[in-house]
Design a protein around this motif. Structure first.
Motif: not given
Ligand code: C2E
Ligand code: MG
Ligand code: MG
Ligand code: MG
Length: 294
Positions: A227-239
């Motif tokens: 939720v938080m990174v969505r607003n910052l325009g950051i993407k997530l990659v799970a390792e």
């Protein structure tokens, strides 16, 4: 009796320490000579989209095939290289070899060529004032478009001087290269740092992924992060995704991409090329239950 046992233990301990110190010194000397020989190579591990199932990138991972000791883990020899400036030469080799490889793939692999290569940066490389210039000259020499390169840095690289680190990141991004924070959540996860740093991607550490399907604390944490990174325009990659259950949980949480043994291990270049030509995407490796229902 106890005293004698104590002394014997002491001797064994000293012996083990001696062996460790000796191996360390030997590795340090030999690594210096290994740079530029075929003892060093890059393996590549695909990063795959949890939305489309397609491979979006590959991460370059350094391998050392030692003539006597066999294969040595980067977890052992990178810290050794970090203690001297050898890491700079090593890092330069990785950067130019990886970029050249990715540029070559665009010519030889056509539509299955990875459109992004991820390369790890050590702390000393990140702190080197020449870094932006070095990156730009590697891109020029290899002809790799800047947007095909993503650099991974860990939190230890910018813990010391936040302003300096942010400046370095900005000058890297001005080149058109993107940035990922590696092993995010493994240390003193600095949520606060997220809006100070111009990063594109957070690679969520394996330790947070391990128990994700048990819907405990980790899942809640990851949900908050999504939720938080969505607003910052950051993407997530799970390792470090190793099971279908983890994949499914990550997909439901809205994590964009993943990397892990479940989809593919790091591979030598020939194997990766074969994999890219024959792979059917994430869909094909998900048994039974449909990960991509529509
Ligand atoms: P990293 O950058 O976080 O790379 C991911 C590590 O996780 C790799 O270990 C990879 O093989 C492993 N991995 C991937 N999927 C799974 C999985 O599903 N389960 C498990 N258990 N492990 C998985 P590797 O190749 O041994 O590298 C270890 C670390 O060494 C890297 O962690 C990175 O910090 C460092 N490293 C590797 N190559 C380089 C390099 O060229 N330069 C620098 N500075 N560091 C490097
Ligand atoms: Mg990495
Ligand atoms: Mg990592
Ligand atoms: Mg790691």
């Amino acid at each position: 009796e106890a005293k004698r046992a104590g002394r014997a233990q002491h001797v064994i301990f000293d012996d083990k320490m001696h062996t460790q110190v000796h191996r360390r010194m030997q590795l340090e000397n030999e690594l210096r000579d290994a740079i530029g020989t075929d003892q060093l190579s890059l393996h590549y591990q695909p990063i795959v989209s949890l939305v489309t199932g397609e491979i979006t990138a590959v991460e370059a991972l350094l391998r050392w095939q030692h003539p006597k000791f066999g294969s040595i883990s980067p977890a052992e020899f990178i810290p050794i290289a970090q203690e001297s400036d050898m890491i700079l030469r090593l890092g330069e080799w990785v950067l130019s070899t990886g970029c050249q490889q990715c540029a070559d793939w665009q010519k030889t692999l056509g539509s299955v060529a990875p459109r992004q290569i991820n390369i790890n940066l050590a702390r000393k490389q990140f702190e080197d004032p020449n870094l932006p210039n070095d990156i730009s000259s590697v891109l020029r020499k290899t002809g790799l478009p800047a947007e095909f390169l993503q650099l991974e840095v860990t939190e230890e690289s910018f813990a010391l001087n936040v302003n300096e680190a942010a400046r370095t990141m900005r000058s890297i991004r001005e080149l058109g290269v993107t940035l990922a924070i590696d092993d995010f959540g493994s240390g003193t996860a600095s949520f606060a740092a997220l809006n100070q740093f111009p990063v594109d991607v957070l690679k969520v550490d394996r330790s947070l992924i391990d128990n994700i399907e048990d819907s405990t604390g980790e899942a809640a944490l990851l949900h908050g992060l999504v939720v938080m990174v969505r607003n910052l325009g950051i993407k997530l990659v799970a390792e470090g995704v190793e099971t279908f259950e983890q994949l499914k949980a990550l997909q439901e949480l809205g994590c964009e991409s993943m990397q892990g043994y479940y989809f593919a291990r790091p591979m030598p270049v020939e194997n990766l090329e074969h994999f890219l030509k024959t792979n059917m995407g994430l869909q094909a490796c998900t048994t039974g239950a449909m990960a991509f229902a529509n």
